[in-house]
Scaffold this motif. Structure first.
Motif, PDB file in Angstrom:
ATOM      1  N   LEU A   1      -5.933   3.232  -4.197  1.00  9.36           N
ATOM      2  CA  LEU A   1      -6.378   3.462  -2.818  1.00  9.36           C
ATOM      3  C   LEU A   1      -6.179   2.219  -1.962  1.00  9.36           C
ATOM      4  CD1 LEU A   1      -9.610   5.548  -3.442  1.00  9.36           C
ATOM      5  CD2 LEU A   1      -7.422   6.349  -2.505  1.00  9.36           C
ATOM      6  N   SER A   2      -6.405   1.047  -2.532  1.00 12.28           N
ATOM      7  CA  SER A   2      -6.187  -0.200  -1.810  1.00 12.28           C
ATOM      8  C   SER A   2      -4.716  -0.346  -1.424  1.00 12.28           C
ATOM      9  CB  SER A   2      -6.631  -1.382  -2.677  1.00 12.28           C
ATOM     10  OG  SER A   2      -6.350  -2.594  -2.024  1.00 12.28           O
TER      11      SER A   2
ATOM     12  N   LEU B   1      -3.847   2.047   1.419  1.00  7.99           N
ATOM     13  CA  LEU B   1      -4.347   1.580   2.714  1.00  7.99           C
ATOM     14  C   LEU B   1      -3.551   0.377   3.224  1.00  7.99           C
ATOM     15  CD1 LEU B   1      -8.162   2.005   2.120  1.00  7.99           C
ATOM     16  CD2 LEU B   1      -6.677   3.420   3.559  1.00  7.99           C
ATOM     17  N   LYS B   2      -3.180  -0.541   2.327  1.00  9.75           N
ATOM     18  CA  LYS B   2      -2.400  -1.719   2.727  1.00  9.75           C
ATOM     19  C   LYS B   2      -1.030  -1.328   3.264  1.00  9.75           C
ATOM     20  CE  LYS B   2      -4.499  -5.035  -0.386  1.00  9.75           C
ATOM     21  NZ  LYS B   2      -4.357  -5.749  -1.661  1.00  9.75           N
TER      22      LYS B   2
ATOM     23  N   GLY C   1      -0.374   1.371   4.743  1.00  7.41           N
ATOM     24  CA  GLY C   1      -0.531   2.202   5.936  1.00  7.41           C
ATOM     25  C   GLY C   1      -0.003   3.612   5.761  1.00  7.41           C
TER      26      GLY C   1
END
Length: 142
Positions: free
Chosen positions: A133-134, A137-138, A140
């Motif tokens: 998930l990280s 998100l990074k 985008g």
């Protein structure tokens, strides 16, 4: 927006679990009978937990788990994300730490991992989901 409902539960006939995420509608339906008393919920959920069918021990776990279903639905609606998520769920380490239900269903595995991540679990699968998930998100992606 998430709408919580209790009257009229369950939406699909025959569903008897404590809660149900209607992801596309942005709703979480709570089983009125189970949530009517903490003793009733603890009794039913405790039996399922001890049997290894679920990792949710209480109302907070149940609601967080259902929010995990909603997040998974949102992720899968993003272009190219469904394949990445499904691949992750099939290859993630530590699946043996999940409930019986999650071992058979990728959506349940994601929701369980999300709820465990919320609780601060350090289990291998949860840490892999956290990294996934990280990274999403990074980059985008969503």
């Amino acid at each position: 927006r998430v709408l919580f409902r209790s009257s009229g539960y369950p939406p699909p006939t025959g569903i008897t679990q404590a809660a149900f995420a209607a992801e596309r509608e942005g709703e979480i339906w709570l089983n009125e009978k189970m949530f009517s008393s903490s003793k009733s919920l603890a009794n039913k959920q405790g039996k399922a937990f001890k049997a290894g069918w679920t990792t949710a021990e209480n109302a907070e776990d149940i609601i967080t788990h259902e929010l995990g279903h909603m997040l998974a639905e949102k992720l899968m609606a993003s272009p190219g994300m469904k394949e990445k998520l499904v691949t992750f769920m099939r290859t993630a380490p530590g699946v043996k730490d999940l409930s019986l239900y999650a071992k058979w269903d990728a959506g349940e595995a994601f929701a369980e991992g999300f709820a465990a991540m919320y609780k601060g679990s350090q289990k291998e699968y949860v840490q892999a989901l956290k990294k996934f998930l990280s990274d999403v998100l990074k980059k985008g992606i969503v």
